[in-house]
Design a protein around this motif. Structure first.
Motif, PDB file in Angstrom:
ATOM      1  N   GLY A   1       5.053   7.861  -1.243  1.00  0.00           N
ATOM      2  CA  GLY A   1       4.727   9.277  -1.109  1.00  0.00           C
ATOM      3  C   GLY A   1       5.900  10.210  -1.269  1.00  0.00           C
ATOM      4  O   GLY A   1       5.910  11.318  -0.734  1.00  0.00           O
TER       5      GLY A   1
ATOM      6  N   GLN B   1       8.468  13.067   2.656  1.00  0.00           N
ATOM      7  CA  GLN B   1       7.222  12.580   2.052  1.00  0.00           C
ATOM      8  C   GLN B   1       6.316  13.735   1.721  1.00  0.00           C
ATOM      9  O   GLN B   1       6.123  14.654   2.526  1.00  0.00           O
ATOM     10  CB  GLN B   1       6.514  11.622   3.016  1.00  0.00           C
ATOM     11  CG  GLN B   1       7.055  10.224   2.950  1.00  0.00           C
ATOM     12  CD  GLN B   1       6.431   9.315   4.006  1.00  0.00           C
ATOM     13  OE1 GLN B   1       6.078   9.773   5.082  1.00  0.00           O
ATOM     14  NE2 GLN B   1       6.306   8.059   3.674  1.00  0.00           N
TER      15      GLN B   1
ATOM     16  N   TRP C   1       2.633  13.998   0.540  1.00  0.00           N
ATOM     17  CA  TRP C   1       1.358  13.417   0.124  1.00  0.00           C
ATOM     18  C   TRP C   1       0.472  14.517  -0.403  1.00  0.00           C
ATOM     19  O   TRP C   1       0.167  15.480   0.278  1.00  0.00           O
ATOM     20  CB  TRP C   1       0.667  12.736   1.314  1.00  0.00           C
ATOM     21  CG  TRP C   1       1.478  11.635   1.920  1.00  0.00           C
ATOM     22  CD1 TRP C   1       2.225  11.704   3.047  1.00  0.00           C
ATOM     23  CD2 TRP C   1       1.643  10.326   1.409  1.00  0.00           C
ATOM     24  NE1 TRP C   1       2.840  10.512   3.295  1.00  0.00           N
ATOM     25  CE2 TRP C   1       2.495   9.633   2.299  1.00  0.00           C
ATOM     26  CE3 TRP C   1       1.130   9.650   0.293  1.00  0.00           C
ATOM     27  CZ2 TRP C   1       2.861   8.312   2.102  1.00  0.00           C
ATOM     28  CZ3 TRP C   1       1.494   8.320   0.103  1.00  0.00           C
ATOM     29  CH2 TRP C   1       2.349   7.676   1.000  1.00  0.00           C
ATOM     30  N   CYS C   2       0.035  14.370  -1.657  1.00  0.00           N
ATOM     31  CA  CYS C   2      -0.774  15.422  -2.271  1.00  0.00           C
ATOM     32  C   CYS C   2      -2.214  15.305  -1.814  1.00  0.00           C
ATOM     33  O   CYS C   2      -2.754  14.233  -1.809  1.00  0.00           O
ATOM     34  CB  CYS C   2      -0.719  15.328  -3.786  1.00  0.00           C
ATOM     35  SG  CYS C   2       0.963  15.216  -4.377  1.00  0.00           S
TER      36      CYS C   2
END
Lengths: 427, 101
Positions: free
Chosen positions: B35, B98, B100-101
């Motif tokens: 991520g 990180q 995260w989409c």
């Protein structure tokens, strides 16, 4: 039917035991013929006890006529005996390169030869006497004898046929094995000498690197086996954790030794390591970048390690996930390398004769393969190290035993597979 | 020295690579898996590439590429990143970065 008109191929085979002289001479009476089917009738005709027509010829063949008395027992050349001998000779059939020629014997005693040696004449007389004696026996007894002889001859032929068939199968198997060996050798001895004259000089180093590795690896497997046995007996006995720790450390150290060996030979020939030629076939089936897949290793180990604490279960789970992620990353890197090399080699116009620039460039790219092998081994090493940290000494010992035993069984599987019986060819 | 450190501190996760380096590619795949979007600098495409390579070696990387910086600090090469990940230390290190989409 007159005896002398029968076309038969005659072999007389003698062993002069005392002098070890073997003499084979063929006496072709008329034309050579296969003795299938008609044999019985021919022989029975030959053994026609019409004593006025029959001749019994006795040929003694030797290299020197002055040789001592043969151990050859004349009764073996009596009229009926040689038919029995066909059976025996069939078994001892020495290939003259002509398995289809007949092996029957017709014995003729030629009175001429009586004069050639005293002892032989005596033997011949005995033979003729035997013959005459036989002639006076009742006919049905003779017929029975003939039938027995025919039966013995038939059995002998079948035995010979089976033997030849077996030889043929073995020959094919041998050819197969030789081809396999050749292929394995070619795989293992990749020279990299595509460019004329450029890398041939290094082939000696490559070979010696591989040869050294193979020897060391053989020893490595032996030591591995000993360690496994020791772990097994030790775990059943009750020794202290400290002593067990020593075994665990040496067990892990042994794997690290293998990674060191592989690193060295990878510098000499990375394809040798990656192809897994040095491993058995079943091990090769599971091969990932020149060795076992760390996450697979964990799958083999964990069931053997029960009971694990909650904390341990969590840590092992995380380790397995990290392994898988790292493996994926390396696998994708390998794929990219394949694509790169492939497009490099394929690049440029194909109607040009010279491909050297493409191949030379590809060579440079292939150097990266060594790094991948090293990274894969590094991953294996780290996995073992982490497991050793997570587990207790006793658990680690059980883990090493399970791992070693697993590879041992894979090797056994390979051997079993390689020696599986061929399909039966005889009815 | 400057360019490397400057580039390294510009972004959260920086990977110094070469265009042909497939191991560098593997590292970026790993970060992606975790991520993290990594910024890749291909030093063989950079006019100061030679200098940068020397710098990276001097900083302690046995192979100049891939060289991984997280939060401006050198983590190391592939070996270090892999060891860190297996010991469970990589994810905590990457946590702040990180995405995260």
């Amino acid at each position: 039917m007159p005896f002398s008109n029968l076309p038969l191929l005659v072999y007389i085979y003698q062993i002069w035991e005392e002098e070890g002289i073997e003499a084979i001479e063929t006496w072709n009476v008329g034309e050579q013929q296969e003795l299938e089917g008609d044999e019985e009738s021919k022989l029975s005709i030959a053994l026609d006890i019409n004593s006025t027509c029959a001749k019994v010829a006795f040929f003694i063949i030797s290299k020197s006529m002055n040789s001592p008395t043969p151990q050859f027992v004349p009764s073996r050349l009596g009229i009926y005996e040689p038919i029995h001998q066909i059976g025996i000779w069939g078994e001892n059939f020495k290939s003259n390169g002509n398995p289809n020629t007949s092996t029957s014997v017709i014995v003729e005693v030629d009175n001429k030869l009586e004069n050639e040696s005293e002892t032989t004449s005596h033997e011949m007389l005995t033979a003729s006497n035997t013959y005459e004696q036989e002639a006076s026996k009742p006919i049905d007894k003779i017929q029975r004898r003939l039938a027995q002889n025919r039966e013995a001859a038939r059995k002998s032929r079948l035995r010979k046929k089976a033997y030849v068939q077996q030889l043929e199968n073995s020959r094919l198997k041998l050819i197969q094995l030789e081809q396999e060996l050749q292929r394995a050798r070619q795989q293992g001895l990749y020279m990299g000498g595509v460019l004329e004259g450029s890398h041939i000089g290094f082939s000696g180093t490559v070979n010696s690197g591989i040869a050294a590795f193979e020897m060391e690896y053989g020893r490595w497997v032996d030591v591995q086996h000993r360690q496994i046995c020791e772990l097994r007996t030790t775990l059943n006995a009750h020794i202290s954790d400290i002593e067990l720790r020593i075994l665990v450390e040496s067990g892990i150290g042994h794997y690290f030794e293998l990674f060191r060996m592989k690193s060295t030979v990878a510098k000499a020939d990375v394809f040798y390591v990656i192809s897994g030629v040095w491993k058995t076939s079943a091990e090769r089936f599971f091969s990932w970048i020149g060795g076992f897949r760390p996450s697979e290793l964990l799958k083999v180990l964990v069931p053997q390690l029960d009971p694990l604490t909650e904390q341990q279960i969590l840590e092992v789970c995380n380790l397995k996930q990290s392994c898988q992620q790292a493996e994926d990353a390396l696998s994708q890197g390998m794929e990219k390398l394949q694509e790169t090399v492939s497009s490099t080699v394929a690049g440029g116009p194909v109607d040009e004769v010279s491909y050297i620039p493409q191949v030379a460039t590809a060579m440079e790219k292939l150097e990266a393969l060594v790094s991948f092998v090293n990274q894969a081994d590094h991953l294996r090493q780290e996995t073992l190290q982490q497991m050793s940290r997570i587990l207790t000494t006793r658990q680690a010992a059980r883990g090493l035993l399970a791992l070693g035993e697993y590879f041992h069984r894979l090797r056994a599987l390979s051997t079993l597979w390689a020696t599986r019986p061929p399909e039966p060819s005889l009815p | 020295m400057d360019k490397v450190m400057r580039l390294a501190s510009e972004k959260d996760v920086v990977v110094f690579s070469k265009s042909s380096c497939c191991l560098c590619y593997a590292i970026t795949i790993l970060f992606q898996e975790l991520g993290v979007t990594s910024t890749v600098h291909e030093i063989d495409q950079d006019p100061e590439g030679r200098e940068m390579e020397k710098t990276l070696v001097r900083l302690g990387c046995n192979a100049p590429v891939p060289a991984i910086f997280v939060g401006g600090r050198l983590v190391g090469s592939t070996n270090e990143v892999m060891s860190l990940h297996l010991s469970g230390g990589l994810i905590p290190m990457l946590k702040p970065y990180q995405t995260w989409c």
